[in-house]
Design a protein around this motif. Structure first.
Motif, short mmCIF file in Angstrom:
data_model
loop_
_atom_site.label_atom_id
_atom_site.label_comp_id
_atom_site.label_asym_id
_atom_site.label_seq_id
_atom_site.Cartn_x
_atom_site.Cartn_y
_atom_site.Cartn_z
N ILE A 145 9.53 -54.03 19.57
CA ILE A 145 9.57 -52.92 20.51
C ILE A 145 10.78 -53.04 21.43
O ILE A 145 10.98 -54.07 22.07
CB ILE A 145 8.28 -52.86 21.34
N GLY A 146 11.59 -52.01 21.47
CA GLY A 146 12.79 -52.03 22.29
C GLY A 146 13.91 -51.27 21.60
O GLY A 146 13.70 -50.55 20.63
N GLY A 147 15.10 -51.44 22.08
CA GLY A 147 16.22 -50.74 21.46
C GLY A 147 17.52 -51.00 22.19
O GLY A 147 17.56 -51.59 23.26
N ARG A 148 18.59 -50.55 21.54
CA ARG A 148 19.95 -50.69 22.09
C ARG A 148 20.49 -49.29 22.34
O ARG A 148 20.46 -48.44 21.42
CB ARG A 148 20.82 -51.45 21.11
N HIS A 149 20.98 -49.05 23.51
CA HIS A 149 21.34 -47.70 23.91
C HIS A 149 22.80 -47.64 24.40
O HIS A 149 23.34 -48.62 24.91
CB HIS A 149 20.41 -47.21 25.02
N ASN A 150 23.40 -46.48 24.20
CA ASN A 150 24.81 -46.26 24.59
C ASN A 150 25.72 -47.31 23.97
O ASN A 150 26.59 -47.89 24.63
CB ASN A 150 24.95 -46.27 26.12
N ARG A 151 25.48 -47.55 22.70
CA ARG A 151 26.21 -48.62 21.99
C ARG A 151 27.72 -48.46 22.13
O ARG A 151 28.28 -47.40 21.88
CB ARG A 151 25.79 -48.61 20.51
N GLY A 152 28.36 -49.56 22.54
CA GLY A 152 29.81 -49.59 22.64
C GLY A 152 30.39 -48.98 23.90
O GLY A 152 31.60 -49.02 24.11
N GLU A 156 26.32 -49.49 28.23
CA GLU A 156 25.43 -49.95 27.15
C GLU A 156 24.34 -50.86 27.72
O GLU A 156 24.59 -51.65 28.63
CB GLU A 156 26.25 -50.73 26.12
N PHE A 157 23.14 -50.72 27.19
CA PHE A 157 22.05 -51.60 27.61
C PHE A 157 21.04 -51.76 26.48
O PHE A 157 21.01 -50.95 25.54
CB PHE A 157 21.36 -51.08 28.87
N VAL A 158 20.25 -52.83 26.58
CA VAL A 158 19.21 -53.08 25.59
C VAL A 158 17.87 -53.28 26.31
O VAL A 158 17.84 -53.73 27.46
CB VAL A 158 19.50 -54.32 24.72
N LEU A 159 16.81 -52.95 25.61
CA LEU A 159 15.46 -53.21 26.08
C LEU A 159 14.74 -54.03 25.02
O LEU A 159 14.75 -53.68 23.84
CB LEU A 159 14.70 -51.90 26.32
N GLN A 160 14.14 -55.14 25.41
CA GLN A 160 13.36 -55.99 24.50
C GLN A 160 12.01 -56.24 25.14
O GLN A 160 11.92 -56.90 26.18
CB GLN A 160 14.09 -57.32 24.24
N GLU A 161 10.97 -55.67 24.56
CA GLU A 161 9.64 -55.75 25.15
C GLU A 161 8.83 -56.91 24.57
O GLU A 161 8.90 -57.18 23.37
CB GLU A 161 8.87 -54.44 24.94
N SER A 162 8.05 -57.56 25.41
CA SER A 162 7.09 -58.56 24.96
C SER A 162 5.72 -57.91 24.83
O SER A 162 5.40 -56.96 25.57
CB SER A 162 7.01 -59.72 25.95
N VAL A 163 4.92 -58.41 23.91
CA VAL A 163 3.58 -57.87 23.70
C VAL A 163 2.57 -59.01 23.75
O VAL A 163 2.63 -59.95 22.93
CB VAL A 163 3.47 -57.14 22.34
N PHE A 164 1.66 -58.95 24.69
CA PHE A 164 0.58 -59.93 24.81
C PHE A 164 -0.75 -59.19 24.78
O PHE A 164 -1.02 -58.37 25.67
CB PHE A 164 0.70 -60.73 26.11
N THR A 165 -1.56 -59.42 23.77
CA THR A 165 -2.87 -58.80 23.69
C THR A 165 -3.94 -59.81 24.06
O THR A 165 -3.75 -61.03 23.88
CB THR A 165 -3.16 -58.27 22.28
#
Length: 357
Positions: A145-152, A156-165
């Motif tokens: 879950i997440g993504g890379r935005h405005n590449r180059g 530009e920024f990235v989101l990396q989500e953690s998942v804890f159930t």
């Protein structure tokens, strides 16, 4: 089962890349010899799933790879990784899909100082350097879950989500407590609740809930940075360490480093229910710089094989394999270069086979 009633287990062998191929050959020799001695058999099927395969046809394994593996009693993995193939390709193309498809939510990494080897920590004995890392293996920080935005672009920024159930956290912590009951009765939880405002307080709360169910087990929580320091400064204070996916990944390599090195450390990706096959592998990587030279240390892969035998219920054979490894290492006459000797991978593997006889 054979016609004589002797147990027979179907094992999928994935040697992988680099020295994974070299050490898997030797480990299989050892496991086959142990099987003969204990009256069961291992039926191997080898798969060429690897980074080399990826460079040729664009995939680490075929589309029906999971379905193929589901027919086996266990999976024996070498190492994957090769120059030119990004690590995330090899990881997400083979290891993580297998771990998650088969609910291998426990990554179990026992580490201890073996006879005839030396710790990086001066003055520490084998009795002080033995612990097991119980790493959550199916969620946590290793999420898609997440993504890379405005590449180059400059913004530009990235989101990396953690998942804890709750399910995921409860089951891994409960596994650690059950394991501790069979050992010294001590569990330490790796946390970072002073920095991660949501995930780690959640982890801590569940840890305390489950700890209350095990009054005979000594439970403590330790921030992961302080825990890393303790592994170096006071490893004798640790036995079972339970950690999230990322923290467990890092701590298990540190623990292996202080107990003789990654070349000596096995691991298991375990489905505790037995509903799906579990997968066993060495902790070390594929080391392409020494692949095919016959100098890689096969001990970690052999010990991963002992974990496989344990999981199959062949505990006596597993104990014999570990004892044979310890005998060869303690004698010190057959050692690969990383141990200070001049023996080959095959010579060390053969010595362990001979020690089983």
């Amino acid at each position: 089962m054979s016609s004589q009633g002797a147990a027979s287990y179907r094992i999928a062998s994935i040697p992988g890349d680099g020295i994974g191929v070299d050490v898997t050959v030797e480990a299989r020799k050892v496991l086959d010899r142990a099987a003969v001695s204990h009256g069961f058999s291992l039926s191997w099927k080898e798969f060429d799933w690897s980074c080399e395969r990826y460079t040729k046809i664009g995939s680490m394994m075929p589309n029906d790879g999971i379905e193929q593996l589901s027919r086996f009693d266990g999976i024996f993995l070498g190492a994957v990784g090769f120059p030119g193939v990004p690590d995330h390709v090899s990881l997400w193309g083979l290891l993580i899909p297998v771990r998650r498809a088969f609910t291998q939510y426990v990554n179990l990494r026992p580490v201890r100082l073996l006879p005839g080897t030396t710790s990086a920590l001066a003055g520490r004995s084998a009795e002080e350097l033995e612990m097991v890392i119980v790493r959550e293996n199916s969620e946590g920080e290793y999420s898609e879950i997440g993504g890379r935005h405005n590449r180059g672009q400059g913004n530009e920024f990235v989101l990396q989500e953690s998942v804890f159930t709750r399910v995921g956290v409860e089951r891994i912590i409960r596994y650690a407590f059950e394991l501790a009951k069979t050992r010294t009765g001590r569990v330490c939880s790796a946390t970072k609740s002073n920095g991660l405002i949501h995930s780690m307080p959640f982890w801590d709360e569940i840890f305390l809930e489950i700890a209350s169910e095990y009054p005979d087990v000594h439970a403590e929580q330790c921030h992961v940075d302080a825990l890393a320091a303790r592994m170096v400064q006071a490893p004798d204070r640790l036995d079972v360490v339970v950690a999230s996916n990322l923290f467990g990944d890092i701590l298990s390599d540190l623990a292996a480093a202080v107990t003789g090195g990654l070349g000596m450390a096995p691991s298991g990706n375990i489905n505790p229910s037995g509903e799906f096959p579990s997968m066993f592998e060495a902790v070390h990587g594929s080391a392409p710089d020494i692949a095919g030279q016959g100098i890689a240390n096969p001990v970690a892969q052999i010990l991963a094989g002992a974990m496989l035998l344990d999981h199959l219920g062949e505990t006596a054979a597993a104990q014999d394999v570990r004892a044979a490894v310890e005998k060869v290492l303690e004698e010190g006459t057959v050692q690969t270069p990383d141990l200070g000797g001049k023996s080959t991978t095959a010579e060390l593997g053969s010595a362990v086979v001979a020690a089983l006889s």
